[in-house]
Scaffold this active site. Structure first.
Site, PDB file in Angstrom:
ATOM      1  CG  HIS A 113      -4.975  42.591 -29.299  1.00 20.50           C
ATOM      2  ND1 HIS A 113      -5.228  43.943 -29.274  1.00 20.50           N
ATOM      3  CD2 HIS A 113      -3.705  42.449 -29.771  1.00 20.50           C
ATOM      4  CE1 HIS A 113      -4.155  44.588 -29.699  1.00 20.50           C
ATOM      5  NE2 HIS A 113      -3.225  43.710 -30.004  1.00 20.50           N
ATOM      6  CG  ASN A 167     -10.027  42.957 -26.089  1.00 21.52           C
ATOM      7  OD1 ASN A 167     -10.885  43.459 -26.819  1.00 21.52           O
ATOM      8  ND2 ASN A 167      -8.731  43.192 -26.265  1.00 21.52           N
ATOM      9  CB  SER A 198     -17.046  41.986 -39.046  1.00 22.19           C
ATOM     10  OG  SER A 198     -15.759  41.890 -38.494  1.00 22.19           O
TER      11      SER A 198
HETATM   12  C1  GAR Z   1     -10.977  43.455 -34.655  1.00 24.13           C
HETATM   13  O1  GAR Z   1      -9.925  43.109 -35.516  1.00 24.13           O
HETATM   14  C2  GAR Z   1     -10.520  43.423 -33.229  1.00 24.13           C
HETATM   15  O2  GAR Z   1      -9.584  42.408 -32.959  1.00 24.13           O
HETATM   16  C3  GAR Z   1      -9.879  44.786 -33.091  1.00 24.13           C
HETATM   17  O3  GAR Z   1     -10.764  45.635 -33.766  1.00 24.13           O
HETATM   18  C4  GAR Z   1     -11.352  44.930 -34.865  1.00 24.13           C
HETATM   19  C5  GAR Z   1     -12.839  45.152 -34.824  1.00 24.13           C
HETATM   20  O4  GAR Z   1     -13.445  44.632 -35.980  1.00 24.13           O
HETATM   21  N1  GAR Z   1      -9.712  45.165 -31.724  1.00 24.13           N
HETATM   22  C6  GAR Z   1      -8.673  45.869 -31.296  1.00 24.13           C
HETATM   23  O5  GAR Z   1      -7.788  46.276 -32.028  1.00 24.13           O
HETATM   24  C7  GAR Z   1      -8.663  46.136 -29.807  1.00 24.13           C
HETATM   25  N2  GAR Z   1      -7.419  46.720 -29.417  1.00 24.13           N
HETATM   26  P1  GAR Z   1     -15.018  44.463 -36.052  1.00 24.13           P
HETATM   27  O6  GAR Z   1     -15.627  45.789 -35.553  1.00 24.13           O
HETATM   28  O7  GAR Z   1     -15.312  44.237 -37.492  1.00 24.13           O
HETATM   29  O8  GAR Z   1     -15.415  43.319 -35.189  1.00 24.13           O
END
Ligand code: GAR
Length: 189
Positions: free
Chosen positions: A110, A108, A13
């Site tokens: 987070h 990144n 997303s």
């Molecule tokens: C997001 O919330 C991002 O911050 C997190 O994964 C999700 C991905 O959502 N990342 C981590 O936790 C990294 N340690 P998305 O695939 O819908 O963008």
């Protein structure tokens, strides 16, 4: 115009919101040459197809070690003249090769207000700890997990009635609002 590649492992997303903001000219200092994923059937790939963005699945399991895997990634990035890497839900710890090739050029997002709740499950860990606020952090990636220089972070409140699902939704909304704009500001300098 800074040329980037986005890395994702799952839903995608954040990737989609960045692309839509570029396509709708909400941001205009960078573009995305390609999406790189490490999971064959991740939803981010479907989003890329729909959005008309080139995507590549590189299977970490098909390499003998991390160096070979990252050499392959670096070759592809070079072919596309990529200058910055954007990790948007890429659930893999980067190794020394990528980190030295793209030193201070990997960013990144987070889902917590770092340094609180590093690592995976940050939203759930914040929720379970019963604190009244958490947030989102955009930061450079270095050798230490979720510890690189912070570029931007924002708090959000956790109301008493908030469920884990509510909190996840709130965090993602905040991510979608700040990620592309923060990158755009950074790349303007
Ligand atoms: C997001 O919330 C991002 O911050 C997190 O994964 C999700 C991905 O959502 N990342 C981590 O936790 C990294 N340690 P998305 O695939 O819908 O963008």
């Amino acid at each position: 115009m800074v040329k980037t590649a986005i890395f994702a492992s799952g839903n995608g997303s954040n990737f989609e919101h960045i692309i839509l903001d570029i396509q709708n000219k909400v941001v205009n200092n960078f573009n995305v040459a390609l999406l790189i994923v490490d999971k064959e059937n991740c939803y981010a790939l479907k989003r890329a197809e729909k959005l008309g963005v080139k995507s590549i699945f590189i299977d970490p399991k098909s390499f003998d070690n991390k160096n070979e895997y990252e050499t392959k990634i670096i070759n592809i990035l070079k072919e596309h003249n990529v200058e910055f890497l954007i990790l948007a839900g890429f659930m893999r710890i980067l190794g020394g090769l990528l980190l030295s090739e793209y030193r201070n050029k990997i960013i990144n997002i987070h889902p917590s207000y770092l340094p609180s709740f590093k690592g995976s499950n940050a939203i759930k860990n914040a929720f379970d700890s019963k604190i009244d606020k958490t947030g989102v952090t955009i930061h450079y990636v270095n050798e230490e997990l979720d510890s690189g220089k912070i570029i931007y972070q924002e708090y959000l409140t956790i109301d008493k009635s908030c469920t884990l699902e509510d909190l996840e939704e709130k965090v993602h909304k905040l991510e979608h609002r700040i990620f592309s704009r923060t990158l755009d500001k950074l790349f303007k300098q």
